[in-house]
Motif scaffolding. Structure first.
Motif, mmCIF file in Angstrom:
data_model
loop_
_atom_site.group_PDB
_atom_site.id
_atom_site.type_symbol
_atom_site.label_atom_id
_atom_site.label_comp_id
_atom_site.label_asym_id
_atom_site.label_seq_id
_atom_site.Cartn_x
_atom_site.Cartn_y
_atom_site.Cartn_z
ATOM 1 N N LYS A 164 -72.884 -37.005 -8.524
ATOM 2 C CA LYS A 164 -72.155 -38.077 -7.859
ATOM 3 C C LYS A 164 -70.847 -37.568 -7.292
ATOM 4 C CE LYS A 164 -74.461 -41.636 -10.245
ATOM 5 N NZ LYS A 164 -75.436 -42.344 -9.557
ATOM 6 N N LYS A 165 -70.263 -36.645 -8.010
ATOM 7 C CA LYS A 165 -68.999 -36.105 -7.531
ATOM 8 C C LYS A 165 -69.205 -35.389 -6.208
ATOM 9 C CE LYS A 165 -64.973 -34.811 -10.005
ATOM 10 N NZ LYS A 165 -64.114 -33.748 -9.590
ATOM 11 N N ASN A 166 -70.301 -34.672 -6.098
ATOM 12 C CA ASN A 166 -70.591 -33.983 -4.839
ATOM 13 C C ASN A 166 -70.814 -34.964 -3.723
ATOM 14 O OD1 ASN A 166 -70.368 -31.532 -6.049
ATOM 15 N ND2 ASN A 166 -72.556 -31.299 -6.441
ATOM 16 N N GLU A 167 -71.429 -36.059 -4.070
ATOM 17 C CA GLU A 167 -71.640 -37.077 -3.047
ATOM 18 C C GLU A 167 -70.329 -37.707 -2.653
ATOM 19 O OE1 GLU A 167 -76.003 -37.943 -4.795
ATOM 20 O OE2 GLU A 167 -74.363 -39.327 -5.176
ATOM 21 N N GLN A 173 -65.294 -36.927 3.312
ATOM 22 C CA GLN A 173 -65.319 -36.397 4.682
ATOM 23 C C GLN A 173 -65.703 -37.487 5.649
ATOM 24 O OE1 GLN A 173 -67.986 -33.141 4.667
ATOM 25 N NE2 GLN A 173 -66.773 -31.951 3.227
ATOM 26 N N LEU A 174 -66.659 -38.242 5.237
ATOM 27 C CA LEU A 174 -67.087 -39.367 6.050
ATOM 28 C C LEU A 174 -65.916 -40.293 6.293
ATOM 29 C CD1 LEU A 174 -69.151 -41.367 7.215
ATOM 30 C CD2 LEU A 174 -69.596 -42.079 4.899
ATOM 31 N N GLY A 175 -65.185 -40.538 5.235
ATOM 32 C CA GLY A 175 -64.071 -41.469 5.352
ATOM 33 C C GLY A 175 -63.019 -40.972 6.313
ATOM 34 N N ASN A 176 -62.813 -39.698 6.353
ATOM 35 C CA ASN A 176 -61.811 -39.170 7.273
ATOM 36 C C ASN A 176 -62.163 -39.439 8.703
ATOM 37 O OD1 ASN A 176 -60.395 -38.226 5.151
ATOM 38 N ND2 ASN A 176 -61.231 -36.171 5.215
ATOM 39 N N PRO A 250 -78.206 -25.915 9.749
ATOM 40 C CA PRO A 250 -77.615 -27.236 9.554
ATOM 41 C C PRO A 250 -76.627 -27.621 10.654
ATOM 42 C CG PRO A 250 -77.704 -26.105 7.486
ATOM 43 C CD PRO A 250 -78.181 -25.126 8.510
ATOM 44 N N LYS A 251 -75.836 -26.654 11.086
ATOM 45 C CA LYS A 251 -74.809 -26.996 12.079
ATOM 46 C C LYS A 251 -75.453 -27.502 13.363
ATOM 47 C CE LYS A 251 -70.431 -25.256 13.787
ATOM 48 N NZ LYS A 251 -70.553 -24.955 15.200
ATOM 49 N N PRO A 260 -72.743 -39.952 13.691
ATOM 50 C CA PRO A 260 -71.368 -39.884 13.198
ATOM 51 C C PRO A 260 -71.319 -40.093 11.702
ATOM 52 C CG PRO A 260 -71.704 -41.820 14.559
ATOM 53 C CD PRO A 260 -72.960 -41.033 14.618
ATOM 54 N N GLY A 261 -70.540 -39.296 11.065
ATOM 55 C CA GLY A 261 -70.378 -39.463 9.630
ATOM 56 C C GLY A 261 -71.299 -38.586 8.828
ATOM 57 N N LEU A 262 -72.331 -38.072 9.444
ATOM 58 C CA LEU A 262 -73.226 -37.186 8.724
ATOM 59 C C LEU A 262 -72.574 -35.807 8.667
ATOM 60 C CD1 LEU A 262 -76.087 -37.270 7.489
ATOM 61 C CD2 LEU A 262 -76.935 -36.389 9.639
ATOM 62 N N THR A 263 -72.603 -35.231 7.493
ATOM 63 C CA THR A 263 -71.922 -33.939 7.388
ATOM 64 C C THR A 263 -72.931 -32.803 7.390
ATOM 65 O OG1 THR A 263 -72.072 -33.825 4.996
ATOM 66 C CG2 THR A 263 -70.189 -35.017 5.924
ATOM 67 N N ARG A 264 -72.387 -31.649 7.630
ATOM 68 C CA ARG A 264 -73.229 -30.459 7.608
ATOM 69 C C ARG A 264 -73.872 -30.293 6.229
ATOM 70 N NH1 ARG A 264 -74.149 -25.479 6.624
ATOM 71 N NH2 ARG A 264 -72.688 -25.614 4.895
ATOM 72 N N GLU A 265 -73.121 -30.646 5.198
ATOM 73 C CA GLU A 265 -73.649 -30.496 3.841
ATOM 74 C C GLU A 265 -74.837 -31.415 3.598
ATOM 75 O OE1 GLU A 265 -69.768 -28.777 3.972
ATOM 76 O OE2 GLU A 265 -70.440 -30.782 4.521
ATOM 77 N N ASN A 266 -74.719 -32.641 4.111
ATOM 78 C CA ASN A 266 -75.855 -33.568 3.980
ATOM 79 C C ASN A 266 -77.095 -32.938 4.596
ATOM 80 O OD1 ASN A 266 -73.653 -36.242 4.972
ATOM 81 N ND2 ASN A 266 -74.205 -35.610 2.892
#
Lengths: 526, 138
Positions: A164-167, A173-176, A250-251, A260-266
């Motif tokens: 959960k912490k990773n999420e 990041q999404l929030g930013n 991923p990039k 928008p909001g989706l991160t590379r990590e996701n």
């Protein structure tokens, strides 16, 4: 209100974070609303333990209860999977044996990873390095050697928190990128329990059930987890196919998906799972049937099926199980007697998903409703205008420019080669699912496009640009409305559905009224 | 009591864990587990025996069954029987029917000894009284 909404998802296991009460108790659905978390955590952690050995199962159950966990035991993997599917937010962690008669533990692990994304711990009496390695590569968050000691079980909660912490980090990041203030509240509550991902899924699914296309803006943004919905996954697959599975990094996938909001990590973690899945699937074709059956098997809503696509049986179910479009293409292709698993053939099907899916991921990440529908409407018009005959061309550029002002990543790419009526109608056909309907559509679209041609030709003698546009737009709307509608998931009967501009008689009234807005806006801009 | 077992090597630390799990809410936990163990292992041993008669060369199947049996043994802490299981699996890997057969006979002997010892243990436990069985401090 934002703060309270975000606390909604703070429900971790059965406990409530902090002392604020939850406004939406249906989401909580847990038994001790008054409890405060920190003192008791990890007590109440909801563990699903799966093992065919009754002795081991009994002992584990007892040990876990001694740790004050909330234990569900299960001696068959299939049963475990259906338990998890029926109650997606009902468990925090799964502990499973590797060797089971009905399903390999690693297969179960993969299913869980793809469908529910819960932490899974594998167990076995086998401590050989390659088996442990297999656990790691399949995504197990830990591997316990039997006989399992209670001390090992006492600490399993760490995997839940870690995940959960990773999420949370992803959410930050999404929030930013999105609303800052709403995110801050979540940051404050960071430790505990982000995500009742169930609530997100619930509200998301509820949205889908009700509207088939709309998402509830209020609950979308704060979600700490990325749930790979059908549409999102199809977008992902489209991007991967386009890049080529070997070159899909991923990039680049992220860029192509343009969500928008989706991160590379996701994307990276999802890609990893997807690759594993592909590896398994691409090997033996006879197993494929079995594998896909296990994805498609339970044909009900607990699968996470999206009613918005419900007209489409197989595709829906497959997609709902987050089955990549490739396998989907396999089925469809098999049904149509064509060769399967070729990217070139896969793409059109993926197109459909992509086209359909624009609304979903955008709203999931909190984009404004207006904006997203505007985009969709733009897209639709772009599709149509590609097929408009030469007489209109002088008028086209202005509209085209405005449409292209909001390019939609993969859709643009897919559309690259659609010019001319014939191709446009085939694109439009692809926009509709399933194929059989598409064939029906072809005839009616062909008919309608020719009607468009002739009717649009009429106003061209007029000189007033605005007037032209308006008339043309009117004609387009009236004749094209049914076509445009398809891209919004409506399986309405095509022929004969002609809607005058501004009417709300379409099955999903929203579409037309927004079209109208769009027209008005566009006209104003001219 | 477990020290006695430990000396003879039939039961290991795992058995102690089971004793520790036994408490007032589950006063007969160890015996319940043992009962489950007898039932499950009887079934597995019968199947293994049958396979060895009909398909002595089907090492994959034999190995599979024995893996299951070994798992049960380790759960209850049956150290010696577990060692025989490991040996059996080695012979399966080597593809030696003879080796398997010999080991299996040995295994059955150890298993029957284990049962007797467990019976003795539970009898003693009943005589001493339920509370006394869980003597280890937590």
């Amino acid at each position: 209100m934002c703060g309270i909404c975000s606390l909604d998802e703070m429900n971790f296991g059965r406990r409530v974070v902090g002392s604020m009460s939850l406004p939406d108790s249906s989401v909580v659905a847990r038994n001790d609303p008054g409890d405060v978390v920190s003192d008791h955590f990890p007590a109440g952690l909801r563990v699903l333990v799966v093992d065919d050995d009754p002795i081991c199962l009994t002992i584990l159950d007892k040990m876990l209860r001694t740790c004050h966990y909330d234990v569900t035991k299960c001696n068959r993997a299939e049963v475990a999977l259906s338990l998890l599917r029926e109650n997606k937010n009902g468990y925090d962690i799964v502990i499973s044996d590797v060797h089971m008669p009905d399903m390999d533990g690693f297969k179960l692990l993969e299913h869980i990873g793809l469908e529910m994304d819960l932490p899974v711990i594998m167990m076995s009496a086998d401590d050989s390095k390659n088996v442990v390695m297999k656990g790691v590569t399949h995504g197990a968050c830990d591997y316990l050697i039997k006989p399992v000691r209670i001390e090992a079980l006492k600490n399993v909660w760490q995997h839940v928190v870690r995940k959960k912490k990773n999420e949370w980090k992803e959410l930050e990041q999404l929030g930013n990128m999105e609303d800052g203030d709403r995110q801050q509240k979540q940051d404050d509550l960071e430790y505990s329990s982000p995500a009742n991902e169930g609530s997100w899924k619930n509200s998301k699914r509820k949205g889908e059930d009700e509207e088939g296309e709309e998402r509830d803006d209020a609950t979308t943004l704060k979600k700490p987890r990325v749930v790979w919905s059908v549409e999102l996954h199809q977008q992902f697959v489209a991007a991967v196919n386009q890049l080529g599975i070997d070159k899909a990094v991923p990039k680049k996938i992220l860029e192509l998906m343009n969500v928008p909001g989706l991160t590379r990590e996701n994307v990276a973690s999802h890609l990893q799972k997807y690759r594993l899945y592909l590896r398994r699937v691409s090997g033996v074709s006879q197993h494929q049937g079995g594998l896909n059956n296990s994805f498609i098997g339970p044909q009900d809503a607990s699968f996470g099926a999206l009613p918005s696509l419900s007209g489409i049986d197989l595709q829906t179910l497959a997609a709902a199980g987050q089955l990549p479009a490739q396998t989907l293409a396999t089925y469809q292709a098999a049904g149509l007697g064509r060769a399967a698993m070729k990217p070139g053939i896969t793409l059109p099907f993926v197109d459909q998903g992509t086209l359909f899916s624009f609304e979903a991921p955008k709203s999931v990440f909190g984009e404004g409703r207006q904006q997203q529908q505007q985009r969709n409407s733009n897209v639709k018009h772009m599709n149509l205008l590609h097929g408009i005959p030469a007489t209109l061309e002088p008028k086209q550029p202005s509209i085209m420019q405005q449409s292209s002002a909001q390019p939609l990543g993969s859709l643009n790419n897919m559309q690259g080669n659609t010019h001319g009526n014939g191709q446009s109608s085939s694109l439009l056909m692809q926009m509709v699912q399933p194929q059989t309907r598409g064939q029906m559509l072809n005839e009616s679209i062909g008919g309608q496009i020719s009607r468009i041609q002739s009717s649009v030709g009429q106003p061209s003698p007029r000189n007033r640009m605005a007037g032209n546009e308006q008339v043309m737009a009117c004609n387009l709307a009236s004749q094209a409305a049914p076509v445009v509608d398809f891209s919004v998931n409506h399986m309405a009967d095509l022929p004969g559905n002609v809607y005058p501009l501004g009417s709300t008689t379409t099955p999903g009234g929203v579409t037309t009224s927004h079209q109208k807005d769009l027209y008005t806006r566009r006209l104003a801009q001219m | 009591m477990t020290e006695t077992k430990g000396c003879k090597g039939y039961l290991d630390e795992q058995f102690v864990q089971l004793e520790e799990l036994q408490d007032d809410t589950n006063p007969n936990f160890v015996e319940e587990v043992a009962t489950l163990f007898y039932r499950d292992s009887a079934r597995l041993l019968a199947v293994i025996e049958q396979t060895m008669v009909r398909n002595p060369q089907d090492f994959t199947k034999l190995d599979n069954y024995m893996h299951q049996f070994k798992g049960s043994c380790s759960s209850i802490g049956a150290k010696k029987v577990k060692a025989e299981c490991t040996q059996f699996r080695e012979y399966c890997k080597a593809g030696s029917s003879d080796g398997c057969m010999r080991t299996f006979q040995q295994l059955k002997r150890e298993y029957s000894t284990l049962k007797k010892q467990l019976e003795a243990y539970f009898q003693l436990a009943r005589q001493v009284g339920p509370r006394e069985s869980a003597t280890r401090p937590r």
